[in-house]
Design a protein around this motif. Structure first.
Motif, mmCIF file in Angstrom:
data_model
loop_
_atom_site.group_PDB
_atom_site.id
_atom_site.type_symbol
_atom_site.label_atom_id
_atom_site.label_comp_id
_atom_site.label_asym_id
_atom_site.label_seq_id
_atom_site.Cartn_x
_atom_site.Cartn_y
_atom_site.Cartn_z
ATOM 1 N N ASN A 32 0.825 -1.186 0.000
ATOM 2 C CA ASN A 32 0.000 0.000 0.000
ATOM 3 C C ASN A 32 0.865 1.244 0.000
ATOM 4 O O ASN A 32 1.714 1.411 0.854
ATOM 5 C CB ASN A 32 -0.895 -0.025 1.240
ATOM 6 C CG ASN A 32 -1.925 1.081 1.217
ATOM 7 O OD1 ASN A 32 -2.240 1.595 0.152
ATOM 8 N ND2 ASN A 32 -2.421 1.432 2.382
ATOM 9 N N GLN A 34 1.296 5.590 -0.360
ATOM 10 C CA GLN A 34 0.615 6.856 -0.272
ATOM 11 C C GLN A 34 1.642 7.958 -0.164
ATOM 12 O O GLN A 34 2.732 7.772 0.355
ATOM 13 C CB GLN A 34 -0.340 6.912 0.920
ATOM 14 C CG GLN A 34 0.348 6.880 2.286
ATOM 15 C CD GLN A 34 -0.653 7.018 3.405
ATOM 16 O OE1 GLN A 34 -1.765 6.533 3.296
ATOM 17 N NE2 GLN A 34 -0.273 7.686 4.449
ATOM 18 N N ASN A 342 -4.168 3.139 -2.852
ATOM 19 C CA ASN A 342 -5.482 3.764 -2.622
ATOM 20 C C ASN A 342 -6.456 3.538 -3.778
ATOM 21 O O ASN A 342 -7.261 4.400 -4.108
ATOM 22 C CB ASN A 342 -5.326 5.271 -2.360
ATOM 23 C CG ASN A 342 -4.514 5.554 -1.115
ATOM 24 O OD1 ASN A 342 -4.543 4.770 -0.163
ATOM 25 N ND2 ASN A 342 -3.793 6.659 -1.104
#
Length: 395
Positions: A32, A34, A342
């Motif tokens: 993940n 970001q 995301n």
């Protein structure tokens, strides 16, 4: 369009002129990502073409993914830590936290450009194939007559961290036109591998290929003995502990997609391998087809360590870069290295569909989908892949 998978990349090469269908194989995934204010303080290292995964100096729980020179801050899934040697998240006991300083090894062979440019008149299938820029379809077929192959490939160890996740991909629900379920190709490394699980994959019809024993960095600059020890040693380990015959292991992949110049390919030639799949291709509007190494490589060598000599009859299944022009996530050889943070599973599906369309709507070069385990640890990515396979099997 239909789906075909007989026994890994090897069978795809043999079937190119004949099969009017689509091949599916597989590899490992990512984490993940970001953006973070801290990323602005991190500078992507020089000499990496602005791409790659790098340890966060502040904590082993995070790492930076550099895409075209811009750092994206990534967090490992809960309970996992970033290994700065293998460049992926793993269990704490296995993670070698960074940053770990590396010293480039000296180049041990002088670059020799002995291979000549492609001569289509002398290079004839099924033992030789080349084209001026690498994008022409073998046999002179029209795209509409050409099978669209999909190759699912997986790198690294097979163990409790990923075995059940892989079985979910190959659950028998998605089948080829002949009624056989799809299969994958596994490029195995030794450390942390469970050979009972590897044997089970081979028994189920998946192709077993060799990575290297240690997956060490800098192998591209090592000599013949080191390459033979790593790749042929891995093949012997598979024979002894997973009961996979030497004659069934005919494909290889170099660590970190850093081919060993002429040395690695001389080892593959001497020990009877049929193909390599280590050479990266820069982002191109039209993807490159597999080719034999009888002649000069027709595209730019992304790693800078590709062979320059001729290795007649040895196939190269190249890594075409994955990218979507309308998406800011950059480009990547492994799908788990693309910045798909995301995103929900439907958005992942749309991204894969658009990436795939460059192949299917143009020259139908094989669409290789390479993964690391990390891809399957993110539910949105895992579900997006399952949706893509379901969608493409119905074309």
């Amino acid at each position: 369009m239909s789906v075909f998978r007989s026994n890994g990349v090897r069978s795809a090469m043999a079937a190119l002129p004949f099969a009017p269908i689509l091949l599916i194989c597989a590899i490992l995934g990512n984490v993940n990502c970001q953006k973070d204010k801290e990323a602005e303080e991190f500078v992507c290292p020089e000499g990496t073409q602005g791409n790659g995964n790098f340890a966060d100096p502040a904590t082993c729980r995070r790492f930076y993914q550099c895409v075209d020179g811009y750092p994206y801050l990534n967090r490992c899934p809960s309970g996992l830590y970033f290994d700065d040697i293998s460049k992926y998240c793993t269990f704490k006991a296995e993670a070698r936290c960074g940053p770990i300083a590396t010293t480039p090894a000296p180049i041990t062979e002088a670059p020799l450009d002995l291979a000549t440019k492609c001569d289509p008149a002398a290079c004839q299938l099924p033992y030789c194939f080349c084209s001026k820029d690498g994008t022409l379809i073998p046999g002179g077929l029209d795209p509409e007559e050409t099978p669209q192959l999909i190759m699912l490939t997986f790198d690294g160890a097979v163990n409790l961290n990923n075995f059940e996740l892989y079985k979910k991909v190959f659950n028998g629900k998605i089948k080829n036109p002949n009624g056989c379920p799809i299969r994958g190709t596994f490029f195995l490394s030794h450390e942390y591998s469970n050979y009972a699980m590897v044997q089970a994959l081979a028994h189920d019809g998946h192709e077993i290929a060799t990575g290297t024993v240690s997956q060490q960095q800098g192998l591209q600059d090592k000599g013949y003995e080191e390459w033979a020890g790593e790749m042929i040693g891995m093949r012997e380990i598979l024979r002894r502990f997973a009961n996979v015959s030497r004659t069934d292991v005919v494909g290889a992949r170099a660590p970190f997609l850093k081919p060993g110049r002429n040395t690695q390919f001389k080892v593959l030639e001497d020990f009877g391998y049929i193909y390599d799949s280590s050479v990266g291709v820069p982002p191109l509007p039209i993807p490159v087809w597999p080719y034999t190494l009888d002649y000069k490589i027709a595209h730019e060598c992304k790693s800078g360590t590709c062979p320059t000599k001729s290795f007649p009859g040895l196939w190269e299944v190249p890594f075409n870069a994955h990218y979507v022009e309308s998406f800011e996530g950059g480009h990547c050889p492994y799908l788990d290295q693309c910045v798909l943070h995301n995103h929900d599973s439907d958005e992942v599906l749309e991204w894969l569909q658009e990436d795939f369309s460059r192949y299917y709507e143009q020259n139908r070069a094989p669409y290789m989908m390479p993964f690391h385990t990390n891809w399957f640890q993110i539910k949105a990515l895992e579900r997006g892949l399952h949706k893509f396979l379901q969608w493409v099997s119905g074309l």
